[in-house]
Design an enzyme around this catalytic site. Structure first.
Site, PDB file in Angstrom:
ATOM      1  N   HIS A  52     -35.491 -57.171  84.960  1.00  0.00           N
ATOM      2  CA  HIS A  52     -34.567 -56.681  85.998  1.00  0.00           C
ATOM      3  C   HIS A  52     -33.703 -57.816  86.551  1.00  0.00           C
ATOM      4  O   HIS A  52     -34.122 -58.969  86.583  1.00  0.00           O
ATOM      5  CB  HIS A  52     -35.282 -55.909  87.114  1.00  0.00           C
ATOM      6  CG  HIS A  52     -36.140 -56.713  88.032  1.00  0.00           C
ATOM      7  ND1 HIS A  52     -37.340 -56.257  88.537  1.00  0.00           N
ATOM      8  CD2 HIS A  52     -35.985 -57.947  88.581  1.00  0.00           C
ATOM      9  CE1 HIS A  52     -37.861 -57.153  89.345  1.00  0.00           C
ATOM     10  NE2 HIS A  52     -37.063 -58.187  89.380  1.00  0.00           N
ATOM     11  N   ASN A 104     -39.866 -57.993  83.810  1.00  0.00           N
ATOM     12  CA  ASN A 104     -39.470 -56.826  83.004  1.00  0.00           C
ATOM     13  C   ASN A 104     -37.970 -56.825  82.706  1.00  0.00           C
ATOM     14  O   ASN A 104     -37.440 -55.838  82.207  1.00  0.00           O
ATOM     15  CB  ASN A 104     -39.872 -55.528  83.715  1.00  0.00           C
ATOM     16  CG  ASN A 104     -39.141 -55.347  85.047  1.00  0.00           C
ATOM     17  OD1 ASN A 104     -38.310 -56.163  85.422  1.00  0.00           O
ATOM     18  ND2 ASN A 104     -39.452 -54.268  85.759  1.00  0.00           N
ATOM     19  N   ASP A 130     -29.914 -57.736  97.241  1.00  0.00           N
ATOM     20  CA  ASP A 130     -30.772 -56.570  97.428  1.00  0.00           C
ATOM     21  C   ASP A 130     -31.580 -56.716  98.716  1.00  0.00           C
ATOM     22  O   ASP A 130     -31.616 -57.795  99.326  1.00  0.00           O
ATOM     23  CB  ASP A 130     -31.702 -56.365  96.219  1.00  0.00           C
ATOM     24  CG  ASP A 130     -32.261 -57.656  95.654  1.00  0.00           C
ATOM     25  OD1 ASP A 130     -32.296 -58.663  96.391  1.00  0.00           O
ATOM     26  OD2 ASP A 130     -32.664 -57.661  94.481  1.00  0.00           O
ATOM     27  N   GLU A 133     -34.015 -51.881  87.618  1.00  0.00           N
ATOM     28  CA  GLU A 133     -35.179 -51.870  86.740  1.00  0.00           C
ATOM     29  C   GLU A 133     -34.765 -51.396  85.336  1.00  0.00           C
ATOM     30  O   GLU A 133     -33.668 -50.845  85.150  1.00  0.00           O
ATOM     31  CB  GLU A 133     -36.253 -50.951  87.337  1.00  0.00           C
ATOM     32  CG  GLU A 133     -36.731 -51.365  88.734  1.00  0.00           C
ATOM     33  CD  GLU A 133     -37.637 -52.617  88.743  1.00  0.00           C
ATOM     34  OE1 GLU A 133     -37.597 -53.421  87.793  1.00  0.00           O
ATOM     35  OE2 GLU A 133     -38.380 -52.775  89.737  1.00  0.00           O
TER      36      GLU A 133
HETATM   37  C1  F6R Z   1     -34.326 -61.020  94.255  1.00  0.00           C
HETATM   38  C2  F6R Z   1     -34.055 -60.211  93.068  1.00  0.00           C
HETATM   39  C3  F6R Z   1     -35.004 -60.159  91.922  1.00  0.00           C
HETATM   40  C4  F6R Z   1     -35.661 -61.490  91.607  1.00  0.00           C
HETATM   41  C5  F6R Z   1     -36.643 -61.326  90.461  1.00  0.00           C
HETATM   42  C6  F6R Z   1     -37.346 -62.626  90.131  1.00  0.00           C
HETATM   43  O1  F6R Z   1     -33.263 -60.929  95.163  1.00  0.00           O
HETATM   44  O2  F6R Z   1     -33.073 -59.553  93.025  1.00  0.00           O
HETATM   45  O3  F6R Z   1     -34.302 -59.723  90.763  1.00  0.00           O
HETATM   46  O4  F6R Z   1     -34.684 -62.438  91.292  1.00  0.00           O
HETATM   47  O5  F6R Z   1     -37.593 -60.366  90.789  1.00  0.00           O
HETATM   48  O6  F6R Z   1     -38.157 -62.983  91.207  1.00  0.00           O
HETATM   49  P1  F6R Z   1     -38.836 -64.401  91.255  1.00  0.00           P
HETATM   50  O7  F6R Z   1     -37.761 -65.393  91.345  1.00  0.00           O
HETATM   51  O8  F6R Z   1     -39.677 -64.354  92.499  1.00  0.00           O
HETATM   52  O9  F6R Z   1     -39.641 -64.537  90.018  1.00  0.00           O
END
Ligand code: F6R
Length: 244
Positions: free
Chosen positions: A137, A135, A66, A142
């Site tokens: 994702h 959440n 992403d 989301e």
């Molecule tokens: C990042 C991504 C997100 C993160 C998620 C967890 O490329 O796609 O899904 O993996 O938000 O983020 P952290 O690891 O910072 O808790």
């Protein structure tokens, strides 16, 4: 889904680095990479091994999950910049092996289609590393995102923007939009490894254990994937094993 519990963040990083190296030795070429905090210790471990001369990932292609929309190219919090700094350059991977969703052109929908086509041209993602949002994702899909989605433009949930504010100077600087691989795109990877560490992930991991197809929990889609491992440390570990 297989749940693997390791004692510490360092043990998770070492385990996932071992797995990546093993797959590369078996011929893995296309590595799907998440950003955020969870995979950073794994990336640091891979770089440490590269510097020690024990691994060589220079032939690999890195495909990002992403990217934010609205940050100038090279912004320190952009995911392309982050992966460039923490992984691609330190591992000596050529810059043309770094593939990120295009987020600067006038037609993002067409850019999403090109990204899907590019993944196909590369032969698909062999191993996809994921984190998980509090959440539920995966990527920036989301809660409520249909599991059939492919790469698309998303509006980030307020909680996601709050969680990611730590990577920006000011909370208002966190973009409200992003381009993410869709859930179906992620499920196309031949193997998936989701990394979750720390007590802040314990609740969502507990939900994932009992999700049973819950459409409000995007990570629950991984139950439909043939080869997914969830690697957690003791603090994030859910109270009982996931059903496979
Ligand atoms: C990042 C991504 C997100 C993160 C998620 C967890 O490329 O796609 O899904 O993996 O938000 O983020 P952290 O690891 O910072 O808790």
């Amino acid at each position: 889904m297989h749940l693997l519990i390791r004692r510490s963040v360092e043990d998770v990083a070492s385990f996932v680095a071992d797995l990546v190296v093993d797959r590369v030795r078996q011929g893995l070429v296309v590595l799907g990479v998440a950003t955020g905090g969870s995979p950073l210790p794994t990336y640091a471990e891979l770089v440490r091994r590269h510097r020690a001369g024990t691994v060589d990932l220079r032939r690999c292609h890195l495909v990002l999950l992403d990217e934010y929309v609205g940050l100038p190219p090279g912004h320190p919090a952009s995911y392309r910049h982050t992966i460039d700094e923490v992984l691609r350059r330190p591992l000596g991977i050529p810059v043309d092996h770094l593939h990120t969703p295009e987020v600067h052109g006038p037609d993002l929908v067409a850019a999403c289609e090109r990204f899907e086509a590019l993944i196909g041209e590369l032969g698909g993602v062999g191993l996809q590393l994921l984190g998980i949002g509090r959440n539920g994702h995966i990527g920036f899909n989301e809660p409520g995102t249909p599991w059939t989605t492919r790469t698309h433009v998303v509006t980030l949930a307020p909680s996601t923007r709050r969680d990611n504010a730590r990577f920006f100077d000011h909370p208002d600087d966190v973009p409200s939009k992003a381009v993410t691989q869709g859930i179906a795109t992620i499920l196309d990877a031949r193997e998936v490894v989701l990394i979750a560490t720390g007590a802040t992930k314990a609740d969502v991991l507990r939900r994932l254990v009992t999700a049973d197809g819950d459409r409000d929990l995007p990570a629950a889609a991984l139950a439909e994937h043939r080869s997914t491992s969830i690697v957690v440390d003791a603090e994030a570990a859910p109270p009982r094993p996931l059903a496979s």
